[in-house]
Design a protein around this motif. Sequence first.
Motif, PDB file in Angstrom:
ATOM      1  N   ALA A 139       0.751  -1.207  -0.340  1.00  0.00           N
ATOM      2  CA  ALA A 139       0.254  -0.071   0.602  1.00  0.00           C
ATOM      3  C   ALA A 139       0.381   1.348   0.013  1.00  0.00           C
ATOM      4  O   ALA A 139       0.550   2.304  -0.589  1.00  0.00           O
TER       5      ALA A 139
ATOM      6  N   ASP B 250       0.652   2.473  -6.093  1.00  0.00           N
ATOM      7  CA  ASP B 250      -0.663   2.705  -6.149  1.00  0.00           C
ATOM      8  C   ASP B 250      -2.052   1.932  -6.944  1.00  0.00           C
ATOM      9  O   ASP B 250      -1.100   1.089  -7.813  1.00  0.00           O
TER      10      ASP B 250
ATOM     11  N   ARG C 230      -3.236  -1.228  -4.329  1.00  0.00           N
ATOM     12  CA  ARG C 230      -2.370  -1.224  -3.359  1.00  0.00           C
ATOM     13  C   ARG C 230      -4.395  -0.871  -2.456  1.00  0.00           C
ATOM     14  O   ARG C 230      -4.358  -1.233  -1.716  1.00  0.00           O
ATOM     15  N   TRP C 231      -5.102  -0.898  -3.695  1.00  0.00           N
ATOM     16  CA  TRP C 231      -6.367  -1.337  -3.143  1.00  0.00           C
ATOM     17  C   TRP C 231      -6.461  -3.089  -2.758  1.00  0.00           C
ATOM     18  O   TRP C 231      -7.472  -3.328  -2.017  1.00  0.00           O
TER      19      TRP C 231
ATOM     20  N   ALA D 112      -4.024  -4.924  -1.741  1.00  0.00           N
ATOM     21  CA  ALA D 112      -3.973  -5.264  -0.338  1.00  0.00           C
ATOM     22  C   ALA D 112      -4.573  -4.677   0.278  1.00  0.00           C
ATOM     23  O   ALA D 112      -4.881  -5.021   1.338  1.00  0.00           O
ATOM     24  N   VAL D 113      -5.264  -3.386   1.090  1.00  0.00           N
ATOM     25  CA  VAL D 113      -6.398  -2.868   1.397  1.00  0.00           C
ATOM     26  C   VAL D 113      -7.575  -3.999   1.677  1.00  0.00           C
ATOM     27  O   VAL D 113      -7.835  -3.580   2.867  1.00  0.00           O
TER      28      VAL D 113
END
Length: 183
Positions: free
Chosen positions: A147, A151, A155-156, A158-159
């Motif tokens: 994250a 980007d 990243r999403w 991972a979140v």
Amino acid sequence: MVLTHIAVGMALSLPVALLAPEFGTVAAIGGAIGGIVPDIDLFVGEHRRTLHFPVLSWPIAIAGCAITLAVPSSLAVVVSAALVAAAVHSTSDMFGAGTELRPWERTNPNAVYDHLRERWLPARYVVRYDGAPEDLALTVVFAAMIAVSLDGSPRWIAVAAVVTAIPYVVFRKRLPEYFEKIL
Ligand SMILES: [Zn+2]
């Protein structure tokens, strides 16, 4: 748990993002795919045997990386990242518990099947069971690495892995009851 394998698979792609930033995102996506794929044998075949190759997957993953270094392309990067993540997934399952509905009871020591030697590798219980608090800690650490470093979709993913892992860990010990009711 599979969410940890996704986070670890993606984190393995970070050297690619450093050395060849144009391939960073595809490598992370490949890592996520390779983190998931072995656990499809939860639904098809025998879990931690049909799609888990803790020894035999390594020569294939290394060959994939060699081909990718020689002839880099997005397809080669995504496939080789997936192969490495799947190999790491299969091998690291050995550090968890056995394949049983309530792995904290430790009634089954079989962690993952070694197709080369045709025997089960014993569980090491470094992570006591899938969905244990230490399993969540691993997900958070590896997902955080992704994250902060990448980007966009990595990243999403991972979140989302962390957001999904929290309720799984909270309710993990109640899940067997639920499965027994619906089966
Ligand atoms: Zn697995």
